[in-house]
Design a protein around this motif. Structure first.
Motif, PDB file in Angstrom:
ATOM      1  N   LYS A 162      19.945  -8.112   0.290  1.00 50.69           N
ATOM      2  CA  LYS A 162      20.884  -7.042  -0.100  1.00 50.69           C
ATOM      3  C   LYS A 162      20.099  -5.797  -0.482  1.00 50.69           C
ATOM      4  O   LYS A 162      19.092  -5.867  -1.196  1.00 50.69           O
ATOM      5  CB  LYS A 162      21.760  -7.492  -1.278  1.00 50.69           C
ATOM      6  N   ARG A 163      20.594  -4.616  -0.038  1.00 54.98           N
ATOM      7  CA  ARG A 163      19.927  -3.363  -0.327  1.00 54.98           C
ATOM      8  C   ARG A 163      20.937  -2.279  -0.698  1.00 54.98           C
ATOM      9  O   ARG A 163      22.118  -2.379  -0.323  1.00 54.98           O
ATOM     10  CB  ARG A 163      19.143  -2.865   0.910  1.00 54.98           C
ATOM     11  N   ASP A 164      20.458  -1.258  -1.380  1.00 53.24           N
ATOM     12  CA  ASP A 164      21.298  -0.124  -1.778  1.00 53.24           C
ATOM     13  C   ASP A 164      21.177   0.948  -0.701  1.00 53.24           C
ATOM     14  O   ASP A 164      20.280   1.788  -0.742  1.00 53.24           O
ATOM     15  CB  ASP A 164      20.810   0.400  -3.147  1.00 53.24           C
ATOM     16  N   GLY A 172       6.853  -9.813   1.915  1.00 49.29           N
ATOM     17  CA  GLY A 172       7.041  -8.682   0.997  1.00 49.29           C
ATOM     18  C   GLY A 172       8.490  -8.360   0.699  1.00 49.29           C
ATOM     19  O   GLY A 172       8.771  -7.586  -0.219  1.00 49.29           O
ATOM     20  N   ASP A 173       9.419  -8.922   1.469  1.00 49.96           N
ATOM     21  CA  ASP A 173      10.838  -8.631   1.215  1.00 49.96           C
ATOM     22  C   ASP A 173      11.289  -9.283  -0.086  1.00 49.96           C
ATOM     23  O   ASP A 173      10.838 -10.376  -0.435  1.00 49.96           O
ATOM     24  CB  ASP A 173      11.703  -9.168   2.360  1.00 49.96           C
ATOM     25  N   ILE A 174      12.206  -8.611  -0.757  1.00 52.56           N
ATOM     26  CA  ILE A 174      12.815  -9.202  -1.956  1.00 52.56           C
ATOM     27  C   ILE A 174      14.264  -9.514  -1.641  1.00 52.56           C
ATOM     28  O   ILE A 174      14.827  -8.979  -0.675  1.00 52.56           O
ATOM     29  CB  ILE A 174      12.709  -8.260  -3.181  1.00 52.56           C
ATOM     30  N   VAL A 231       0.854  -1.194   0.000  1.00 50.28           N
ATOM     31  CA  VAL A 231       0.000   0.000   0.000  1.00 50.28           C
ATOM     32  C   VAL A 231       0.882   1.233   0.000  1.00 50.28           C
ATOM     33  O   VAL A 231       0.666   2.175  -0.762  1.00 50.28           O
ATOM     34  CB  VAL A 231      -0.930   0.005   1.226  1.00 50.28           C
ATOM     35  N   TYR A 232       1.920   1.200   0.836  1.00 47.81           N
ATOM     36  CA  TYR A 232       2.840   2.337   0.914  1.00 47.81           C
ATOM     37  C   TYR A 232       3.391   2.661  -0.471  1.00 47.81           C
ATOM     38  O   TYR A 232       3.341   3.813  -0.923  1.00 47.81           O
ATOM     39  CB  TYR A 232       3.991   2.016   1.878  1.00 47.81           C
ATOM     40  N   GLY A 233       3.881   1.631  -1.174  1.00 44.89           N
ATOM     41  CA  GLY A 233       4.450   1.848  -2.507  1.00 44.89           C
ATOM     42  C   GLY A 233       3.416   2.388  -3.483  1.00 44.89           C
ATOM     43  O   GLY A 233       3.711   3.261  -4.306  1.00 44.89           O
TER      44      GLY A 233
END
Ligand code: WQD
Length: 337
Positions: free
Chosen positions: A229-231, A293-295, A147-149
């Motif tokens: 992993k995230r930026d 929901g995590d990728i 929803v946030y996205g």
């Protein structure tokens, strides 16, 4: 320029105020303090010796917006005010649509009434949803899974239509990746109201003893060490992107999205190890199930921001963790310390 900063007492907003004033801009804050405290502006004023005009109020309130517009007469608006907890957005969708979409709509109406035509919008890489390819560039499909996205994407689309219909209007849509870190003074930083949703503030609270251990949400992802992993991008680099966007909005019209990330990505275990190096503190961890929901991994292609905004990230991972530690160790209870 005279710049109205909605949500300016927040984590990214407060760091942006300092960068704006360092470039000679005059700033005004509108904040309802649902996710901030007035102490933030006290410290921003102390760090800048600059005049920060501020109003307490909600970005959905037309009368308050008109009061601010008439008194401050902004030449541009940086719009941070919004809700950002992905999990909460699923539980309270109408609240998120009301604030993130309704608030942006109310702001645009007030800007039209006041003749203010430049807006820098705090958007998010979550508008992309599950990656079709990586790194994400701005042409990547936008299929948000939260929803946030979706509220951020709808607000972006409103801004696209507003800028197309409003002669001379400019809307710069900054799609943030993962903001972390703190100002070098250690006087301002991220201070989540409740249990931190995000990785870095949770690690920092473990380091000062507020939390017992970090739960690692899954180690069976398709990444080198199995963790997500995230930026991650230093909040001061992110703040400086807003100043660059403001300059861009002075000579460009229409709406345009920009990825604001580093192009690198780090895993949960990378982040824990980096924080332990910075703090000298061991961070206990426990394996936990994947978070819905995590990728597995994401990072930015930020070449457009470099080419068109003249901006790129400068701070290293060690500067992200060291500045977080400096803030949290000096303020173990955040702004309540
Ligand atoms: C990062 C990684 C987790 C906490 C979100 C929003 C995004 C933006 C930033 C608003 C993931 C892992 C986390 C923990 C963990 N917010 N993790 N234990 O989910 O990438 O992005 O925050 O604009 O819009 O979607 O950030 O910091 O929550 O998670 O293992 O206690 O850390 O699984 O791999 P995320 P995050």
């Amino acid at each position: 320029m005279r710049v109205l900063v909605t949500g300016g007492a927040g984590y990214i907003g407060s760091h942006t105020l300092l960068e704006l004033m360092a470039q000679g801009h005059e700033v005004c804050v509108l904040d309802n303090y649902t996710n901030a405290t007035p102490e933030v502006l006290t410290r921003v004023r102390a760090l800048s010796n600059g005049a920060v005009t501020d109003y307490v109020g909600d970005v959905r309130d037309p009368a308050k917006l008109d009061e601010v517009m008439q008194n401050f007469q902004p030449e541009a608006v940086i719009h941070f005010a919004g809700l950002k907890a992905v999990g909460e957005s699923t539980q309270k969708p109408l609240y998120y649509y009301d604030v993130n979409v309704g608030g942006t709509l109310a702001l645009l109406h007030a800007m039209d009434r006041a003749g203010c035509k430049r807006l820098i919008f705090s958007s998010s890489a979550t508008v992309y949803g599950d990656p079709v390819y990586l790194p994400y560039d701005e042409a990547h499909p936008t299929t948000p899974t939260s929803v946030y996205g979706r509220t951020k994407l709808i607000a972006e689309q409103m801004l696209q239509d507003w800028a197309a219909a409003q002669p001379g209007a400019s809307a710069v849509l900054l799609r943030y990746f993962n903001p972390v870190g703190a100002h070098s003074s250690g006087r301002i930083g991220e201070d989540p109201k409740d249990i931190p949703n995000n990785l870095m503030p949770f690690i920092a609270q473990v380091a000062v003893g507020k939390r017992a251990a970090l739960s690692v949400f899954g180690d069976d992802y398709d990444t080198p060490d199995g963790t997500g992993k995230r930026d991650y991008i230093h909040v001061v680099d992110l703040a400086r992107a807003h100043v660059a966007a403001l300059n861009y909005a002075q000579t460009n019209t229409g709406a345009r999205p920009f990825n604001i990330g580093t192009g690198d990505s780090y895993s949960v275990r990378d982040m824990v190890a980096a924080f332990e190096r910075a703090s000298g503190v061991t961070i206990p961890t426990q394996l936990a199930p994947r978070r819905a929901g995590d990728i597995a991994a994401m990072q930015a292609d930020a070449t457009r921001a470099k080419a068109e905004l003249g901006w790129d990230a400068k701070h290293s991972l060690d500067e992200m963790t060291a500045s977080t530690w400096a803030w949290q160790s000096a303020n173990p209870d955040g702004y309540d310390s």
